[in-house]
Design a protein around this motif. Structure first.
Motif, PDB file in Angstrom:
ATOM      1  N   VAL A 313      68.482  27.301  73.293  1.00 23.74           N
ATOM      2  CA  VAL A 313      69.839  26.899  72.907  1.00 23.74           C
ATOM      3  C   VAL A 313      70.834  27.175  74.028  1.00 23.74           C
ATOM      4  N   THR A 314      70.621  28.256  74.756  1.00 26.49           N
ATOM      5  CA  THR A 314      71.567  28.662  75.803  1.00 26.49           C
ATOM      6  C   THR A 314      71.700  27.593  76.887  1.00 26.49           C
ATOM      7  N   GLY A 315      72.947  27.268  77.213  1.00 31.09           N
ATOM      8  CA  GLY A 315      73.213  26.326  78.298  1.00 31.09           C
ATOM      9  C   GLY A 315      73.148  24.864  77.920  1.00 31.09           C
ATOM     10  N   ARG A 316      72.835  24.552  76.680  1.00 34.74           N
ATOM     11  CA  ARG A 316      72.752  23.148  76.240  1.00 34.74           C
ATOM     12  C   ARG A 316      73.943  22.873  75.315  1.00 34.74           C
ATOM     13  N   ARG A 317      75.049  22.478  75.896  1.00 35.59           N
ATOM     14  CA  ARG A 317      76.299  22.358  75.143  1.00 35.59           C
ATOM     15  C   ARG A 317      76.188  21.347  74.002  1.00 35.59           C
ATOM     16  N   ASN A 318      75.646  20.173  74.289  1.00 39.64           N
ATOM     17  CA  ASN A 318      75.531  19.151  73.249  1.00 39.64           C
ATOM     18  C   ASN A 318      74.630  19.612  72.108  1.00 39.64           C
ATOM     19  N   PHE A 319      73.568  20.338  72.463  1.00 37.31           N
ATOM     20  CA  PHE A 319      72.667  20.848  71.435  1.00 37.31           C
ATOM     21  C   PHE A 319      73.377  21.892  70.579  1.00 37.31           C
ATOM     22  N   GLN A 320      74.178  22.736  71.193  1.00 34.78           N
ATOM     23  CA  GLN A 320      74.938  23.740  70.448  1.00 34.78           C
ATOM     24  C   GLN A 320      75.919  23.072  69.481  1.00 34.78           C
ATOM     25  N   ILE A 321      76.581  22.013  69.954  1.00 34.06           N
ATOM     26  CA  ILE A 321      77.525  21.287  69.094  1.00 34.06           C
ATOM     27  C   ILE A 321      76.791  20.652  67.916  1.00 34.06           C
ATOM     28  N   LEU A 322      75.633  20.060  68.205  1.00 30.71           N
ATOM     29  CA  LEU A 322      74.860  19.421  67.141  1.00 30.71           C
ATOM     30  C   LEU A 322      74.384  20.450  66.121  1.00 30.71           C
ATOM     31  N   LEU A 323      73.990  21.631  66.599  1.00 37.23           N
ATOM     32  CA  LEU A 323      73.567  22.685  65.682  1.00 37.23           C
ATOM     33  C   LEU A 323      74.723  23.120  64.773  1.00 37.23           C
ATOM     34  N   CYS A 324      75.921  23.186  65.335  1.00 40.28           N
ATOM     35  CA  CYS A 324      77.095  23.510  64.516  1.00 40.28           C
ATOM     36  C   CYS A 324      77.297  22.482  63.412  1.00 40.28           C
ATOM     37  N   SER A 325      77.095  21.211  63.757  1.00 40.00           N
ATOM     38  CA  SER A 325      77.257  20.159  62.746  1.00 40.00           C
ATOM     39  C   SER A 325      76.187  20.274  61.667  1.00 40.00           C
ATOM     40  N   PHE A 326      74.949  20.620  62.054  1.00 39.26           N
ATOM     41  CA  PHE A 326      73.891  20.815  61.067  1.00 39.26           C
ATOM     42  C   PHE A 326      74.235  21.958  60.115  1.00 39.26           C
ATOM     43  N   PHE A 327      74.740  23.051  60.671  1.00 42.48           N
ATOM     44  CA  PHE A 327      75.110  24.194  59.828  1.00 42.48           C
ATOM     45  C   PHE A 327      76.222  23.816  58.847  1.00 42.48           C
ATOM     46  N   LEU A 328      77.245  23.134  59.356  1.00 41.08           N
ATOM     47  CA  LEU A 328      78.390  22.776  58.516  1.00 41.08           C
ATOM     48  C   LEU A 328      77.998  21.796  57.414  1.00 41.08           C
ATOM     49  N   THR A 329      77.214  20.785  57.755  1.00 45.69           N
ATOM     50  CA  THR A 329      76.828  19.806  56.740  1.00 45.69           C
ATOM     51  C   THR A 329      75.876  20.411  55.707  1.00 45.69           C
ATOM     52  N   ALA A 330      74.998  21.330  56.152  1.00 49.94           N
ATOM     53  CA  ALA A 330      74.127  22.014  55.191  1.00 49.94           C
ATOM     54  C   ALA A 330      74.956  22.892  54.257  1.00 49.94           C
ATOM     55  N   LEU A 331      75.980  23.542  54.811  1.00 46.70           N
ATOM     56  CA  LEU A 331      76.878  24.361  53.995  1.00 46.70           C
ATOM     57  C   LEU A 331      77.642  23.502  52.995  1.00 46.70           C
ATOM     58  N   ALA A 332      78.181  22.379  53.474  1.00 46.19           N
ATOM     59  CA  ALA A 332      78.963  21.502  52.592  1.00 46.19           C
ATOM     60  C   ALA A 332      78.093  20.862  51.509  1.00 46.19           C
ATOM     61  N   SER A 333      76.872  20.473  51.868  1.00 42.96           N
ATOM     62  CA  SER A 333      76.011  19.790  50.895  1.00 42.96           C
ATOM     63  C   SER A 333      75.449  20.726  49.841  1.00 42.96           C
ATOM     64  N   SER A 334      75.705  22.031  49.974  1.00 44.79           N
ATOM     65  CA  SER A 334      75.265  22.975  48.938  1.00 44.79           C
ATOM     66  C   SER A 334      75.964  22.712  47.613  1.00 44.79           C
ATOM     67  N   ASP A 335      77.036  21.919  47.646  1.00 47.17           N
ATOM     68  CA  ASP A 335      77.735  21.608  46.395  1.00 47.17           C
ATOM     69  C   ASP A 335      76.886  20.761  45.448  1.00 47.17           C
ATOM     70  N   THR A 336      75.862  20.096  45.983  1.00 52.25           N
ATOM     71  CA  THR A 336      75.006  19.281  45.111  1.00 52.25           C
ATOM     72  C   THR A 336      74.231  20.146  44.120  1.00 52.25           C
ATOM     73  N   LYS A 337      74.034  21.422  44.450  1.00 52.63           N
ATOM     74  CA  LYS A 337      73.350  22.327  43.528  1.00 52.63           C
ATOM     75  C   LYS A 337      74.168  22.552  42.258  1.00 52.63           C
ATOM     76  N   LEU A 338      75.469  22.294  42.355  1.00 50.34           N
ATOM     77  CA  LEU A 338      76.350  22.526  41.213  1.00 50.34           C
ATOM     78  C   LEU A 338      76.538  21.288  40.338  1.00 50.34           C
ATOM     79  N   LEU A 339      75.999  20.150  40.758  1.00 45.90           N
ATOM     80  CA  LEU A 339      76.324  18.901  40.080  1.00 45.90           C
ATOM     81  C   LEU A 339      76.005  18.915  38.586  1.00 45.90           C
ATOM     82  N   VAL A 340      74.839  19.444  38.232  1.00 52.46           N
ATOM     83  CA  VAL A 340      74.453  19.451  36.826  1.00 52.46           C
ATOM     84  C   VAL A 340      75.429  20.293  36.013  1.00 52.46           C
ATOM     85  N   GLN A 341      75.732  21.497  36.494  1.00 51.46           N
ATOM     86  CA  GLN A 341      76.671  22.364  35.766  1.00 51.46           C
ATOM     87  C   GLN A 341      78.075  21.762  35.761  1.00 51.46           C
TER      88      GLN A 341
END
Length: 513
Positions: A313-341
């Motif tokens: 990961v070190t030194g790969r700026r675009n990869f670091q940015i993409l990893l941040c987006s993966f973390f954020l979208t995984a965090l945001a999509s956790s709301d689907t677990k609440l849909l039934v309730q």
């Protein structure tokens, strides 16, 4: 845990990657058998049985826990109109006190499942090396069957077991959860053939299986739940029992010696980066040794895995940015677990009716991911206007998908009528193509190093797992507070999810082409 699969989980299975979870199972390099058009079917059958059993557990579990909490609530109030052992109508259980406690218990259970699965992924990859994949799969079936049996016990023997005892079930995931299972299945599938086209078709079969189960599963769970509260759990156990002989039918692969680095200083840096994440090859000296002979304690390799991930990961700026987006979208999509309730509480629906709504959402996912998006990508690649611009196409597609997700979650949060909710779920489902574009970016020259696909995907899936790990308790806390607010405040988790998705849009926009 609601029956609706997270969009990230569904799409991860659709991408033909070496592993769909945080760390791929470093199963020994098999000697690929000749392609056999029948050899994939035992794996497909196993997937259907296991995925369907999971759906049959998650949706009814909400009702079991809710019923126990509801009975306790009315007993405390000394409601003489309700007999001690009566099955309370579900509509009477949508009160705030019951729903807040349900949210806490479900949040704890979801977090426990993710943590236990996350912790044992690497150890089980070593078990697969030494004892074979069948042992891993048999271990993986144990917690699934136990959790259904435990749900029946907690729900039925209410005078012997407290409601909080339901939390004990997810701890069985120390024997392997969804991440371990998916990693093992993809390892088996990739070992069926060395032909690229044939392997791609095999992964297509697996992806299609996931789509179909995600579409049909909630409907079956809702139908059986409406007939009898315990029927889905017994069907779950029956399906898992059928999966046991199916494992014996899986294609056999012969084990080859594990290639390990005899000395960290003898191999070149390029060779180290090109090798598997948990098993390296000394290309400069061509010296191979068995992993268990070189390392009596294979768990000493875990710190090396961590150091290698950090190095990639070190030194790969675009990869670091993409990893941040993966973390954020995984965090945001956790709301689907609440849909039934959320659906059940906001509209005072039964969980069975909410399950039918999830099937409608899954139908949109299936149409979009299996038909629409592949044709759009194929058409764009064959067009001279965008030839050679696949990276820009993927970045644009990712941004559009996230923006659609923003609109979708806002519509879900604001919907106060049935038809509005249905339209909102359809819009939200249209954003599920996001991983198609982001996973393609991982393999693009903009991100990938030479021969680093395996390691990069492992790091990506680790990041997504961490996002889900943070998202499970975070969304549970938001949902408890939302119930306290009431009214439009019930949409609080989805308002927060929209904000996180917006941040992800700006993060993806920072990728430099």
């Amino acid at each position: 845990m609601p029956a609706d699969d997270s969009r990230e989980q569904l799409l991860t299975r659709a991408i033909s990657t070496p592993s769909p979870c945080s760390t791929p199972s470093p199963a020994p390099s098999p000697i690929h058998p000749k392609p056999n058009k029948h050899s994939i079917w035992p794996i497909v059958v196993l997937l259907v049985l296991v995925h369907l059993s999971t759906v049959l557990y998650t949706l009814p579990l909400n009702r079991v826990v809710e019923l126990r909490l509801c009975q306790e609530h009315y007993e405390r109030l000394n409601q003489s109109l309700i007999a001690p052992d009566a099955t309370i109508p579900e509509k009477l259980c949508k009160i705030d006190d019951v729903q807040r406690k349900l949210a806490w218990l479900q949040g704890i259970m979801e977090t426990t499942m993710v943590v236990c699965d996350f912790l044992v992924t690497i150890p089980f990859s070593f078990v697969a090396e030494r004892y074979g994949i069948s042992v891993v799969l048999w271990c993986n079936l144990t917690p699934r069957a136990f959790m259904s049996a435990w749900a029946i016990a907690v729900g039925y023997y209410r005078h012997l077991l407290p409601t909080q005892a339901i939390i004990a079930g997810p701890f069985m995931n120390v024997l392997g959860g969804e991440c371990v299972f998916q990693s093992t299945v993809f390892t088996l599938t990739s070992a069926l053939t060395s032909d690229y086209a044939q392997r791609a078709s095999y992964f297509s079969y697996i992806s299609s299986t996931s789509y179909v189960v995600s579409f049909m599963g909630p409907t079956l769970a809702a139908f059986t739940l409406s007939k009898n509260l315990w029927l889905p759990f017994w069907l779950n156990i029956a399906l898992l029992t059928c999966a046991v002989p199916t494992i014996k039918m899986l294609p056999r692969t012969r084990k080859a010696p594990i290639k390990t680095l005899t000395s960290a200083e003898t191999g070149s840096e390029e060779a180290d980066e090109a090798g598997p994440l948990l098993g390296e090859t000394d290309l400069s000296h061509h010296r191979y040794s068995n992993a268990f002979e070189t390392h009596p304690d294979r768990f000493q390799s875990i710190p090396h895995v961590v150091r290698k991930m950090v190095h990639l990961v070190t030194g790969r700026r675009n990869f670091q940015i993409l990893l941040c987006s993966f973390f954020l979208t995984a965090l945001a999509s956790s709301d689907t677990k609440l849909l039934v309730q959320y659906i059940s509480k906001r509209y005072e629906w039964t969980f069975a009716k909410a399950g039918y709504m999830l099937s409608a959402k899954a139908l949109v996912n299936f149409t979009l991911l299996a038909i629409v998006v592949p044709r759009i990508i194929q058409a764009s690649r064959s067009s001279k206007a965008v030839h050679g611009s696949e990276i820009n196409l993927n970045i644009l597609g990712a941004e559009i998908s996230i923006l659609i997700s923003v609109a979708g979650v806002l519509c879900v949060a604001l919907a106060f009528k049935f038809w509005m909710l249905l339209a909102a779920l359809i819009v939200y489902a249209l954003g599920s193509a996001l991983p198609v574009f982001t996973m393609s970016l991982v393999k693009s020259p903009l991100i990938a190093l030479a021969h680093s696909d395996t390691q990069d995907f492992s790091i990506v899936m680790l990041t997504k797992t961490l996002g889900s790990l943070v998202g499970a308790p975070f969304m549970a806390v938001l949902w408890v507070y939302a119930i306290k607010l009431g009214g439009f405040g019930l949409g609080l988790p989805y308002f927060v999810s929209a904000c996180i998705y917006l941040i992800a849009v700006f993060v993806v926009a920072r990728i430099k082409v």
